[in-house]
Every structure is written in C-alpha cells, then in structure tokens.
Design a protein around this motif. Structure first.
Motif, short mmCIF file in Angstrom:
data_model
loop_
_atom_site.label_atom_id
_atom_site.label_comp_id
_atom_site.label_asym_id
_atom_site.label_seq_id
_atom_site.Cartn_x
_atom_site.Cartn_y
_atom_site.Cartn_z
N ASN A 1 38.27 41.07 41.18
CA ASN A 1 39.56 41.53 40.63
C ASN A 1 39.44 42.31 39.33
O ASN A 1 40.39 42.36 38.54
CB ASN A 1 40.52 40.33 40.41
N GLY A 2 38.31 42.92 39.09
CA GLY A 2 38.12 43.66 37.85
C GLY A 2 38.25 45.16 38.02
O GLY A 2 38.30 45.68 39.14
N LEU A 3 38.31 45.85 36.90
CA LEU A 3 38.18 47.30 36.89
C LEU A 3 36.68 47.56 36.76
O LEU A 3 36.12 47.51 35.67
CB LEU A 3 38.94 47.92 35.72
N VAL B 1 33.55 49.54 36.43
CA VAL B 1 33.09 50.85 35.96
C VAL B 1 31.59 50.88 36.21
O VAL B 1 30.80 50.36 35.42
CB VAL B 1 33.42 51.05 34.47
N VAL C 1 34.63 54.28 39.84
CA VAL C 1 35.47 53.29 39.16
C VAL C 1 36.33 52.63 40.23
O VAL C 1 37.08 53.32 40.94
CB VAL C 1 36.34 53.93 38.07
N GLU D 1 39.20 49.96 41.07
CA GLU D 1 40.26 49.05 40.65
C GLU D 1 40.33 47.90 41.64
O GLU D 1 40.24 48.09 42.85
CB GLU D 1 41.59 49.79 40.59
N ASP E 1 35.03 46.68 46.92
CA ASP E 1 36.38 46.14 46.86
C ASP E 1 36.35 44.62 46.95
O ASP E 1 35.56 44.04 47.72
CB ASP E 1 37.20 46.74 48.01
N SER F 1 40.30 39.49 36.37
CA SER F 1 41.63 40.11 36.28
C SER F 1 41.92 40.52 34.84
O SER F 1 41.71 39.75 33.90
CB SER F 1 42.69 39.11 36.75
N ALA G 1 37.70 44.94 32.24
CA ALA G 1 36.78 45.95 32.71
C ALA G 1 35.42 45.31 32.93
O ALA G 1 34.98 44.47 32.13
CB ALA G 1 36.67 47.10 31.71
N ASP H 1 48.01 51.84 30.72
CA ASP H 1 47.59 53.02 31.48
C ASP H 1 46.24 53.52 30.96
O ASP H 1 45.74 53.07 29.95
CB ASP H 1 48.65 54.12 31.40
N PRO I 1 42.94 53.16 31.58
CA PRO I 1 42.04 52.11 31.10
C PRO I 1 40.67 52.63 30.63
O PRO I 1 40.10 52.07 29.70
CB PRO I 1 41.89 51.17 32.30
N LEU I 2 40.15 53.68 31.25
CA LEU I 2 38.85 54.20 30.81
C LEU I 2 38.93 54.76 29.39
O LEU I 2 38.04 54.55 28.57
CB LEU I 2 38.35 55.28 31.77
#
Length: 477
Positions: free
Chosen positions: A9-11, A13, A21, A23, A39, A56, A59, A404, A406-407
């Motif tokens: 459940n992470g972003l 990178v 990346v 999501e 995923d 969650s 990053a 918004d 996030p990077l």
C-alpha cells in the motif's frame, strides 16, 4: 524477522531504469533481497500468507546512499563552534595523537545511528581525514564494528597519511602513550590487512576503498617539498587498489589536480574523486571519458571557495553523486538537506530555476550514488535481485501537505526526520522511528565519553567553548 515480508500500500518509487512509480505498490522481500516489485493486490494474490508491513501514506524508496563523508567527524563536529581554522587545528591533533580504537568505534556507532535515522543505508567514510589512521588496523576495524552494531552498510576508506614520512602517531594505553613512527610501506601493509579482513564482509555490510591524499602548492599543510612526493604516493595506493580489486578515492580535488591525476594514471571507472571544484573543460572531459565518478558535496566549505561543475560533468556523461561531506564542522547526514542545497547551488550559478530537476537530485543519492560506489548491481533501486535496503518516508506531515504531487513533496520538502522505517538486507532496523536493537542513549553516552577523553589527551578542552566572534560580528576574525 520473518523469512519473507511484503511491504504493501505504499507509493513505491523504484528508481529503476524506467523510473517506475507505483501508487498502491508493494515490495516483496525474501532472504534479504528484493524478490518482486508491483501492485499490492497482485503480489498479495501471488504470495498469500506472507507477513505484511503497511506503507499506507508513505513513500517506499531504495535506501539513501551517502558516497562521501569522514570517519571521526561525528565526534569532533562541534569543536571551534564553526570556526574552520580552530576546528582544523583540533582535528589535526586528535586523529593522530588523541584517538584510540574506542574513539573510532564510538564515532562509527554514532555516525551510523544518525545516518540510519535519516534513511541512509550505505555510507562512505574517509578514514582519518587529513591523515589516515593506518598505524594499526585496530582503529579502522573498530569503526567498521560501530557501523555493524547499528546495521548500516559502511564503505570505509583507509589509506595513507600525507608526506613527509614517517608519520607520527600516539598509541594510548590508559592514561599513558607511546609515540610511534609509521612509514609509507607500513601504512600500505595495514591497508592490505584491512582489505583481507573487512572487504565485502558479512553480506557486503563492510566494504573497503583505498584513499590517497591530494596535495598541491597552497593547500593547507602542503609545502613545496612535500608537494613533489604526493604523486608517487597516489600511484602506490592506486596500484594497491587495483591489485586487490577494490575501489579508489581521493578527497579534495580542484582545478588542475584532475589533470595531474590523469597524468598519474589513477583515473578510471573504479575511482571516485570528491569536491572537484573549478575544473577546466579538459578535466571534465577526462572524468567522463575515463568513467571516473564524482562525489559532489554542495554543503561543504570547498563548495564555497569554488564550484563543482556537477551539471556540466553530468551533461558530459559522468556519474555524479550528491554527498554530505559530513558531519563536521557544520553539516549533517540528512541527504534531503543536501539535495536542496545542490539544487539551489547550481540554480544560483546558472541563474536558472530549471537547472537540476528534483528527480535528478533524487537519482544522485540513490541509483547514481550506487554507481559511484561500484555497487549499482546490489543497491540504489528497488528491483528484483537487489539487496533489500528500503526506506519508508511518512508523507502525512504538515510540511508535506497537501497530498498532491507526492514526488515533488518528497524531494523538495521532506527531511531526514520524516524517515519512518528502514530495512537493510531485509532486516527491519527502524520502525516508527524506533530502533529495537539499539540503545540510543548508550551510543550517545559513549560518544560523549570518547570525545572528552580525546580532548583531555590533546589538551584541547577549550575547543568546546563558544569562540570569539560568535555573537554580533559579521564574520570570524
């Protein structure tokens, strides 16, 4: 620690070649390495029952890499209160004549602890700064043990002290000491011993690169007579690095010295040169054509007196890493701070806010830094087969909000203190900013004790006083 772990459940990178990346992404860790990236739903379905770590709101990045700093500096960083001349005086006394293996062990543990809490999972340390403490292998071994105690990967760079030889060191036994005179060949022999004992030890927990001093007329401590000796010294250290198959580094390059290094035959893809300020166009080409790597320290004093042409080097095809040059006399191991410094440093030079985009800055402390250390096959990105060095950064902070882009938030607004969880080799070393395997207070107490003893041995206790000129003046005298 479970054999397998699924970070979910992470972003994510990845910093892989495609800079994916993901999501709602996941990373599967198995036996200390990354087994899969993708995923969350897909990896859960493929690996049912695997223990999970919920990311969650966070990053998920490869562990950060700091490709240039100094052993010892974590204990001496306050001395002189930011007065560089007084600080240099202290270092030149303490390292050769006031330090013991216990000093280096305490410094290694404290430096590794600071790095870990800032998300740095691999850090290079020049051993002994202006003079490598290679009179006895016990000093460097103690420093490496301090890093292993915390769990951060150490790239330790012993070498030789500057000429003339022999160099003078103090060996302490309790409150008494004996003076030892150590020649160049003796120091090279200690370097060989350290390679044999430490290089690639314990799943690459410790690696060795060799360091040679850089000397040129006008540099602190260099005389016209000794300046003539430096090239031969560099050649001998370089020959040993090649013979033993380890990397080579030098600290303090400036315009003209890279040209000298080319003539000495010491450049190459396994060489890492630091600072590299005020290079000529021909030197930029030499670096790129030989595959030599560059450690760029935007927060360092050398970046004040001159400029590292990092942008021009990268545009010529060279690999450049952003590094801390930590932690003395006024820096930290927070690589987010150094990314910000680098972006503003070069934008000011070009007077162009489009220079050094945030994504490139992040590459320079992950995948590019791994390449600079010759470790690109092992670390620097989240890819199957690489070591599971992973950091989770909590993006749910006021200074990282709104939610918004996030990077952009990650590079431009995050701090080392936003690092929530750190894994090295699949082992969770920090979770929710707590380190269950380390008593932090004990590490700090040992550091306090050892710097106190070193100051007493060298008679430099006054270096902890606030210096004249600290208040009201516009510059130190």
């Amino acid at each position: 620690m479970p054999d397998n772990l699924l970070i979910v459940n992470g972003l994510v990178v990845t910093m892989d070649p495609d800079r994916r990346v993901i999501e709602g992404g996941a990373v599967l860790v198995a036996e200390g390495r990354i087994a899969a990236v993708g995923d969350t739903a897909a990896l859960r379905a493929a690996h049912p029952g695997t223990a999970e770590l919920d990311a969650s709101g966070k990053a998920v990045l490869p562990g950060l890499i700091d490709a240039h700093a100094h052993a010892g500096h974590t204990l001496v960083k306050t001395l002189g209160g930011g007065d560089g001349a007084r600080w240099t005086e202290a270092v030149e006394a303490i390292y050769p004549r006031g330090a013991t293996p216990d000093f280096w062990g305490a410094d290694g543990a404290l430096a590794a602890l600071e790095r870990l809490k800032a998300g740095v999972t691999t850090g290079l340390s020049i051993f002994g700064a202006y003079g490598s403490r290679t009179d006895d292998a016990a000093h460097a071994e103690a420093h490496a043990a301090g890093y292993r105690r915390i769990g951060v990967r150490s790239v330790l760079c012993p070498g030789v002290s500057p000429p003339p030889y022999p160099n003078r060191f103090f060996a302490w036994q309790g409150s008494t000491h004996r003076e030892v005179q150590i020649g160049l060949e003796d120091q090279l022999a200690v370097c060989t011993t350290l390679i044999e004992r430490l290089h690639d030890a314990e799943h690459s927990q410790t690696r060795i690169m060799l360091c040679a001093p850089v000397g040129y007329p006008g540099r602190h401590g260099v005389t016209p007579e000794t300046a003539k000796i430096y090239p031969e010294v560099a050649k001998q250290v370089r020959a040993l690095s090649r013979d033993k198959g380890v990397g080579f580094t030098q600290d303090g390059h400036k315009g003209g010295t890279v040209r000298d290094a080319m003539e000495q035959g010491i450049l190459g893809p396994d060489a890492l040169l630091s600072h590299c300020i005020d290079l000529g166009e021909d030197e930029i080409r030499m670096v790129a054509e030989t595959g030599t790597k560059i450690a760029h320290n935007p927060s360092a004093n050398m970046s004040i007196i001159g400029r590292c042409p990092a942008i021009e080097l990268m545009e010529a095809g060279a690999t450049v890493a952003i590094c801390s040059d930590g932690t003395a006399p006024d820096r930290s191991f927070d690589m987010f701070r150094h990314m910000t410094q680098a972006m503003h440093y070069h934008r000011r030079h070009f007077r162009d806010a489009k220079v050094l985009p945030p994504g490139k800055a992040l590459e320079m402390i992950t995948c590019d830094a791994a390449a600079a250390l010759g470790m690109a096959d092992e670390i620097g990105s989240l890819e199957a087969g690489k070591r599971a060095d992973i950091v989770l950064i909590d993006l749910r902070k006021p200074h990282l909000w709104p939610g918004d882009m996030p990077l952009y938030r990650l590079v431009c607004f995050a701090l080392g203190s936003d690092v929530d969880t750190v894994l090295v080799g699949g082992r969770i070393l920090m979770r929710d900013r707590r380190l269950p395997h380390v008593e932090e207070a004990a590490v700090m107490a040992e550091a306090t004790r050892e710097i106190g003893l070193a100051l007493a041995r060298t008679g430099l206790q006054a270096m902890t006083a606030t210096p004249p000129g600290f208040w009201k003046a516009t510059r130190y005298g």
